[in-house]
Write an enzyme that holds these catalytic residues in place. Structure first.
Site, mmCIF file in Angstrom:
data_model
loop_
_atom_site.group_PDB
_atom_site.id
_atom_site.type_symbol
_atom_site.label_atom_id
_atom_site.label_comp_id
_atom_site.label_asym_id
_atom_site.label_seq_id
_atom_site.Cartn_x
_atom_site.Cartn_y
_atom_site.Cartn_z
ATOM 1 N N CYS A 1 -30.956 -78.542 -25.290
ATOM 2 C CA CYS A 1 -31.466 -79.650 -24.449
ATOM 3 C C CYS A 1 -31.666 -80.944 -25.247
ATOM 4 O O CYS A 1 -31.679 -82.030 -24.672
ATOM 5 C CB CYS A 1 -32.774 -79.249 -23.794
ATOM 6 S SG CYS A 1 -32.580 -77.794 -22.769
ATOM 7 N N HIS B 1 -35.430 -85.644 -20.633
ATOM 8 C CA HIS B 1 -34.515 -84.533 -20.385
ATOM 9 C C HIS B 1 -34.989 -83.827 -19.110
ATOM 10 O O HIS B 1 -36.185 -83.581 -18.938
ATOM 11 C CB HIS B 1 -34.531 -83.580 -21.581
ATOM 12 C CG HIS B 1 -34.032 -82.216 -21.231
ATOM 13 N ND1 HIS B 1 -32.799 -82.015 -20.678
ATOM 14 C CD2 HIS B 1 -34.630 -80.986 -21.318
ATOM 15 C CE1 HIS B 1 -32.635 -80.720 -20.454
ATOM 16 N NE2 HIS B 1 -33.732 -80.077 -20.824
ATOM 17 N N ASN C 1 -31.129 -78.362 -14.457
ATOM 18 C CA ASN C 1 -31.157 -78.662 -15.893
ATOM 19 C C ASN C 1 -29.735 -78.505 -16.446
ATOM 20 O O ASN C 1 -29.210 -77.397 -16.489
ATOM 21 C CB ASN C 1 -32.132 -77.694 -16.577
ATOM 22 C CG ASN C 1 -32.241 -77.912 -18.080
ATOM 23 O OD1 ASN C 1 -31.441 -78.620 -18.668
ATOM 24 N ND2 ASN C 1 -33.223 -77.284 -18.694
#
Ligand code: UT7
Length: 334
Positions: A116, A261, A291
């Site tokens: 991430c 993020h 995500n």
């Protein structure tokens, strides 16, 4: 000393929309549970035979390069961030180079594995290469296909509902304008937490890196200690943002646009509140895409820019947290 500015942005998401209701047909979950816990309503899944990790990144890159007013021949370096490359090796960066038609030029391609935080790590690397004067144009891509590696049984539902496929790209260009571009990046990692969010197989240290047992017992799927990740994320996001702000003499009130993020809307909200930022200064799109790991920041940043939320002169803050654990932040004067 030159600094690195974002000269162009682009993103690509596959056309296949998968809603929470679609997932509820495959496992014991509900639209209500997923929305409440994560904010996600739908995500995109790749189309096998059409989308690859590299070609999704290349599509995003072509848009970013057009907006930057450069062509593939102008690139000095390709940085490719993903946790699920097309091949075990080589990385997908060389595939992008090939797809851009510049293999004959020997342009270097660097693959990074920071999940991430991949885009922030990549941004920091690009920034260093540009600051030293070694390169003037760096293409940075974050691209992920998660859906081919998720567990669609009830065992994997906590992870599976969160992730989606997508790619984003940025062209970093050298600028001599003082105070412009990437002002600072801050990177961190904590290897003690490596297995808290991980895919443990195929594994280089097992007698055979892939076995029938690994497939049968589900070791090939991601595992996550969700509550633990959540707790760390809520602590580390503000910490690493404050580190960057303090080092540059800014305060949260100076931030014009914050792109976190897209891990979980509740995490983004918690961070926004700690920093005391008004809602209009934060751009979230996890509702539409889930995500997308290394793709998440460049997709959200591109979208915010396209919507006119990021303007010339703005102070833009990016921050990420994820598997590793790894985390980082960046401040950019647009
Ligand atoms: O970039 C970093 C990537 N990861 C993250 O950011 C994840 C961070 N963590 C989270 O976002 C949250 O921990 C989750 C959204 C993953 C889970 O939310 P939670 O509030 O921490 O739920 P939980 O794991 O404590 O589970 C609560 C219940 C459990 O049932 P019991 O034990 O209370 O009966 C789970 O089995 O929810 C159950 N559950 C589900 N139910 C419906 C877990 N996944 C699902 C699901 N649908 N998909």
């Amino acid at each position: 000393m030159p600094s690195a500015k974002i000269a162009g942005l682009g993103f690509y998401v596959p056309e296949n929309v998968v809603t929470n209701h679609d997932l509820a047909k495959l496992m014991t979950t509900s639209d209500e549970w997923i929305r409440e816990r994560s904010g996600i309503i739908e995500r995109r899944y790749f189309t096998p035979g059409k989308d690859t990790v590299a070609n999704m990144g290349t599509r995003a890159a072509r848009i970013a390069m057009e907006r930057a007013g450069i062509g593939p021949d102008d690139l000095d370096l390709i940085i490719f961030a993903t946790l699920n490359p097309d091949y075990m090796f080589p990385g997908s960066g060389v595939l992008v180079q090939r797809e851009l038609g510049i293999s004959g030029k020997g342009v270097p391609a660097l693959d990074i594995r920071n999940q991430c935080s991949g885009f922030i790590y990549g941004l920091s690397i690009a920034d260093q290469f540009i600051k030293t004067g070694m390169y003037r144009h760096v293409l940075l891509i974050g691209s992920e296909i998660h859906s081919s590696g998720l567990d669609f049984s009830d065992k994997g539902r906590d992870v599976t509902v969160l992730f989606g496929d997508g790619a984003g790209a940025a062209v970093l260009a050298a600028t001599e304008e003082p105070g412009r571009g990437v002002l600072i990046t801050r990177l961190h990692a904590d290897g003690e937490q490596a297995e808290q969010l991980a895919v443990l197989a195929p594994s280089g240290h097992q007698p055979r890196h892939l076995t029938h047992e690994m497939i049968d017992d589900g070791t090939i799927y991601p595992v996550m200690n969700g509550r633990h990740v959540f707790k760390f994320a809520v602590e580390k996001f503000p910490e690493v943002i404050m580190e960057a702000l303090n080092a540059t003499g800014f305060t949260p009130a100076d931030i014009d646009m914050f792109i976190p993020h897209q891990a979980n809307l509740r995490i983004a909200e918690a961070v926004r509140k700690v920093l005391n930022l008004p809602e209009e200064k934060v751009h979230n799109n996890i509702m539409k895409y889930g995500n997308t790991t290394a793709g998440s920041i460049p997709i959200a940043l591109t979208e915010a820019w396209e919507m006119g939320k990021v303007k010339e002169g703005d102070l833009v803050c990016l921050a990420a947290f994820g598997s590793g654990f790894t985390w980082g932040s960046a401040l950019i004067r647009w």
